[in-house]
Motif scaffolding. Structure first.
Motif, mmCIF file in Angstrom:
data_model
loop_
_atom_site.group_PDB
_atom_site.id
_atom_site.type_symbol
_atom_site.label_atom_id
_atom_site.label_comp_id
_atom_site.label_asym_id
_atom_site.label_seq_id
_atom_site.Cartn_x
_atom_site.Cartn_y
_atom_site.Cartn_z
ATOM 1 N N ALA A 113 0.828 -1.203 0.000
ATOM 2 C CA ALA A 113 0.000 0.000 0.000
ATOM 3 C C ALA A 113 0.864 1.257 0.000
ATOM 4 N N LEU A 114 1.943 1.234 0.787
ATOM 5 C CA LEU A 114 2.812 2.402 0.870
ATOM 6 C C LEU A 114 3.557 2.651 -0.444
ATOM 7 N N THR A 115 3.934 1.577 -1.109
ATOM 8 C CA THR A 115 4.592 1.713 -2.409
ATOM 9 C C THR A 115 3.640 2.346 -3.413
ATOM 10 N N LYS A 116 2.367 1.946 -3.337
ATOM 11 C CA LYS A 116 1.354 2.515 -4.226
ATOM 12 C C LYS A 116 1.166 4.006 -3.937
ATOM 13 N N VAL A 117 1.099 4.354 -2.658
ATOM 14 C CA VAL A 117 0.969 5.764 -2.274
ATOM 15 C C VAL A 117 2.163 6.557 -2.791
ATOM 16 N N ALA A 118 3.352 6.016 -2.623
ATOM 17 C CA ALA A 118 4.568 6.699 -3.063
ATOM 18 C C ALA A 118 4.526 7.010 -4.553
ATOM 19 N N SER A 119 3.960 6.096 -5.340
ATOM 20 C CA SER A 119 3.882 6.337 -6.787
ATOM 21 C C SER A 119 2.985 7.520 -7.102
ATOM 22 N N TYR A 120 1.925 7.693 -6.304
ATOM 23 C CA TYR A 120 1.037 8.834 -6.507
ATOM 24 C C TYR A 120 1.707 10.142 -6.062
ATOM 25 N N LEU A 121 2.475 10.074 -4.975
ATOM 26 C CA LEU A 121 3.105 11.283 -4.452
ATOM 27 C C LEU A 121 4.125 11.870 -5.419
ATOM 28 N N THR A 122 4.722 11.024 -6.232
ATOM 29 C CA THR A 122 5.708 11.514 -7.200
ATOM 30 C C THR A 122 5.051 12.036 -8.475
ATOM 31 N N GLU A 123 3.800 11.670 -8.689
ATOM 32 C CA GLU A 123 3.126 12.045 -9.942
ATOM 33 C C GLU A 123 2.131 13.180 -9.765
ATOM 34 N N TYR A 124 1.521 13.280 -8.566
ATOM 35 C CA TYR A 124 0.468 14.271 -8.339
ATOM 36 C C TYR A 124 0.785 15.107 -7.099
ATOM 37 N N SER A 125 0.202 16.305 -7.046
ATOM 38 C CA SER A 125 0.237 17.055 -5.794
ATOM 39 C C SER A 125 -0.676 16.329 -4.817
ATOM 40 N N PHE A 126 -0.524 16.619 -3.524
ATOM 41 C CA PHE A 126 -1.270 15.823 -2.551
ATOM 42 C C PHE A 126 -1.540 16.604 -1.275
ATOM 43 N N LYS A 127 -2.472 16.069 -0.512
ATOM 44 C CA LYS A 127 -2.743 16.538 0.841
ATOM 45 C C LYS A 127 -2.894 15.302 1.719
ATOM 46 N N LEU A 128 -2.027 15.162 2.699
ATOM 47 C CA LEU A 128 -2.067 14.017 3.610
ATOM 48 C C LEU A 128 -2.488 14.484 4.990
ATOM 49 N N ILE A 129 -3.421 13.766 5.600
ATOM 50 C CA ILE A 129 -3.848 14.052 6.977
ATOM 51 C C ILE A 129 -3.329 12.917 7.838
ATOM 52 N N VAL A 130 -2.374 13.225 8.719
ATOM 53 C CA VAL A 130 -1.744 12.211 9.562
ATOM 54 C C VAL A 130 -1.878 12.606 11.027
ATOM 55 N N GLN A 131 -1.464 11.697 11.904
ATOM 56 C CA GLN A 131 -1.643 11.923 13.337
ATOM 57 C C GLN A 131 -0.331 12.185 14.072
ATOM 58 N N GLY A 132 0.729 12.426 13.328
ATOM 59 C CA GLY A 132 2.002 12.730 13.970
ATOM 60 C C GLY A 132 3.174 12.100 13.233
ATOM 61 N N GLN A 133 4.363 12.308 13.782
ATOM 62 C CA GLN A 133 5.596 11.853 13.131
ATOM 63 C C GLN A 133 5.628 10.339 12.939
ATOM 64 N N ASP A 134 4.981 9.591 13.848
ATOM 65 C CA ASP A 134 5.035 8.126 13.786
ATOM 66 C C ASP A 134 3.910 7.525 12.962
ATOM 67 N N ASP A 135 3.133 8.354 12.285
ATOM 68 C CA ASP A 135 2.020 7.844 11.480
ATOM 69 C C ASP A 135 2.552 6.927 10.378
ATOM 70 N N ALA A 136 1.915 5.771 10.239
ATOM 71 C CA ALA A 136 2.390 4.773 9.272
ATOM 72 C C ALA A 136 2.366 5.296 7.844
ATOM 73 N N LEU A 137 1.425 6.184 7.518
ATOM 74 C CA LEU A 137 1.320 6.678 6.148
ATOM 75 C C LEU A 137 2.573 7.434 5.721
ATOM 76 N N LEU A 138 3.251 8.075 6.665
ATOM 77 C CA LEU A 138 4.453 8.847 6.323
ATOM 78 C C LEU A 138 5.598 7.967 5.828
ATOM 79 N N LYS A 139 5.510 6.678 6.099
ATOM 80 C CA LYS A 139 6.557 5.778 5.612
ATOM 81 C C LYS A 139 6.545 5.655 4.098
ATOM 82 N N ALA A 140 5.468 6.157 3.475
ATOM 83 C CA ALA A 140 5.405 6.136 2.005
ATOM 84 C C ALA A 140 6.566 6.922 1.402
ATOM 85 N N PHE A 141 7.031 7.935 2.118
ATOM 86 C CA PHE A 141 8.146 8.744 1.607
ATOM 87 C C PHE A 141 9.447 7.943 1.541
#
Length: 563
Positions: free
Chosen positions: A120-148
């Motif tokens: 899932a994170l690899t898929k997110v990363a592909s979108y982040l490099t192709e499109y502008s984005f807005k991510l809503i996370v809960q802090g530095q340890d949020d799992a979604l940030l690992k997409a970077f």
């Protein structure tokens, strides 16, 4: 006739002439009744003229307009539709569809029902490099940030977007990702006024600026996130006022730089019942955001409080597309510029928000002022709730024109469960009334034309908590009224009739009142309360009353009577 019409000239009317005409039309009501006090403490006039604007702003008018236009970060209104899905497969399929059908920025809230695993994170990363984005996370340890972590270093400079988090996150190597967010939407959803939101945005900016080694480094990371409410003109003015305030803020650092304005439709005005009204609210809010000059915008689906469907997501996206493609407001720079009303309102917000911001700074900044700020926001929230519960502020489908047959969805979207919605007290009491199977009746006494307005008013009040009152045709005699009281199984009855009819007959009618029945009267009979109480009247239902407090008392009393 056409030529004659072209040559007709109308003499301009002065404010005093208009006021004289208005006073005559009011038929005895004071002219001041046309003035409206907003939650921000700003008094709205019934008419704004060019001279009033000149008197208020003078030479500052052109400066205000020029400042708003020069502080435009982009000339685009970027559609940033949020993605939903129960599984990763469904989620990413919805992301793909939205991008194909008009979405322009990938918007993801990390709080999903599936796990952010490597795939899932690899898929997110592909979108982040192709499109502008807005991510809503809960802090530095949020799992979604690992997409970077899954973005190649040579592509890091291409990544551009916004991260909204309760606590600021740090990303290295991604210079175009803005992580300093003045999240005014968060305080908005706690009940803040437009003035408080604007001051909070500036105070947050001051805090971030002080934490960075240079103002340029801060400005490259900063953005503001607003929620846009249903108060159309106030919200347009709020967005425009921020640009004026931002210019004053940056001038203090000897800089002049525009900042992105990200926004979303307000959730605090959403309701769980009659959810299609949320669609109307979202449309209104989106138009005001476009006119106000938002750069990136998210429309929440009308059923977002429970579980968005494919249809509601499509409608939310199309709300933005219709406004961007068909309303043509984006073809004009600063569409509200020069409006006597909106320019005056913008100026009032600038003055009040700047004064409140200075108060925060004098106290040591937003962190030092936190307790007082929370108290101020809580006071604003309580005032807004009271206005809704007394119907001074309408919430269609909730406190007025409620559909008692409507059924609320059982699912709840955890992403917005914390929002202090003004409809929530009505929804809670409605659930309580439904569970108690409360039965009510309206006893209409007198002629139909005299009875109907009050009977309809009472029915509307009861509908707000899902109660459909039993109601016979108007009863013409005391005997008929007594017979109805004797046969109804309703534990709560409201007598509705003209003042004179009620005063003359209420004592006789209530001779038939059964034990356990609670009987109120529609109307306000201040001079007759003692006599009515002796006759057996328990209370009153009247305009301006706090509906929640009244119906809570009714439910409590009827429950006791059923024991």
């Amino acid at each position: 006739m056409a030529n004659t019409m072209k040559n007709i000239e109308f003499n301009p009317a002065s404010y005093s002439q208009w006021q004289d005409a208005a006073v005559k039309a009011l038929k005895g009501k004071p002219f001041e009744s046309l003035f409206t006090k907003t939650a921000e403490g700003i008094t709205l006039e019934p008419l704004y003229t060019q001279q009033m604007l000149v008197d208020q702003l003078g030479d500052q008018l052109q400066k205000q307009v020029a400042t708003i236009r020069s502080n435009e970060y982009s000339q685009q209104f970027t559609v940033a539709q949020q993605a939903y899905g129960d599984t990763a497969e469904q989620f990413f399929a919805n992301v793909e569809e939205s991008l194909q059908r008009g979405n322009e920025a990938v918007t993801i809230d990390s709080r999903v029902n599936f796990t952010w695993d490597e795939a899932a994170l690899t898929k997110v990363a592909s979108y982040l490099t192709e499109y502008s984005f807005k991510l809503i996370v809960q802090g530095q340890d949020d799992a979604l940030l690992k997409a970077f972590d899954y973005i190649a270093e040579d592509k890091a400079s291409q990544v551009e977007g916004f991260i909204i988090s309760p606590k600021t996150v740090t990303l290295s190597k991604f210079g175009k990702v803005r992580t300093y967010c003045a999240d005014a939407a968060a305080v908005h959803n706690n009940g803040a006024t437009a003035v408080q939101e604007l001051a909070f945005a500036l105070a947050s900016a001051a805090k971030f600026a002080n934490e960075e080694e240079s103002f340029d480094a801060f400005a490259a990371k900063f953005f503001v996130n607003f929620a846009v409410d249903t108060q159309f003109f106030m919200e347009v003015a709020k967005l425009r006022a921020f640009k004026v305030l931002w210019q004053a803020f940056t001038a203090a650092y000897g800089k002049e730089v525009a900042v992105p304005v990200v926004a979303e439709t307000s959730i605090r005005s959403f309701s769980k019942y009659d959810v299609y009204v949320n669609l109307l609210r979202a449309g209104n809010e989106t138009l005001s955001a476009a006119i106000g000059g938002v750069d990136v915008f998210t429309v929440h689906p009308h059923d977002v409080l429970s579980k968005p469907t494919e249809q509601s997501i499509r409608i939310a996206r199309n709300v933005q597309l219709v406004i961007t493609e068909e309303a043509h407001v984006l073809k004009v720079q600063d569409p509200a510029g020069g409006s006597y009303f909106i320019e005056s309102l913008t100026n009032a917000l600038v003055k009040d928000a700047w004064a409140y911001f200075l108060q925060i700074e004098e106290a040591g900044g937003i962190d030092a002022f936190a307790a007082q700020f929370e108290a101020d926001v809580e006071e604003a929230y309580n005032a807004r709730v009271k206005a809704t519960q007394t119907r001074k502020q309408s919430l269609i489908g909730t406190n007025i024109y409620a559909n008692p047959e409507d059924v609320v969805a059982t699912e709840e979207n955890v992403q917005f469960a914390h929002v202090k919605r003004i409809a929530a007290p009505f929804e809670s009491l409605r659930a309580e009334a439904t569970k108690a199977n409360a039965k009510a009746a309206i006893l209409p006494f007198g002629e139909l034309k005299k009875v109907k307005p009050r009977a309809d008013f009472v029915a509307g009040v009861l509908n707000t908590v899902g109660i459909v009152a039993e109601q016979p045709a108007p009863l013409a005699t005391v005997e008929e009224a007594k017979a109805f009281l004797a046969q109804t199984d309703a534990s709560y009855i409201v007598v509705a009739g003209a003042d004179d009819d009620v005063k003359a007959n209420i004592a006789a009618i209530l001779e038939a009142k059964k034990e356990g029945q609670v009987v109120d009267v529609a109307g306000r009979f201040k001079d007759d309360e003692e006599a009515f109480a002796q006759a057996g009247v328990d209370g009153y239902v009247f305009a301006g009353q706090n509906i929640i407090e009244k119906l809570q008392g009714v439910l409590a009393t009827t429950k006791e009577g059923q024991r």
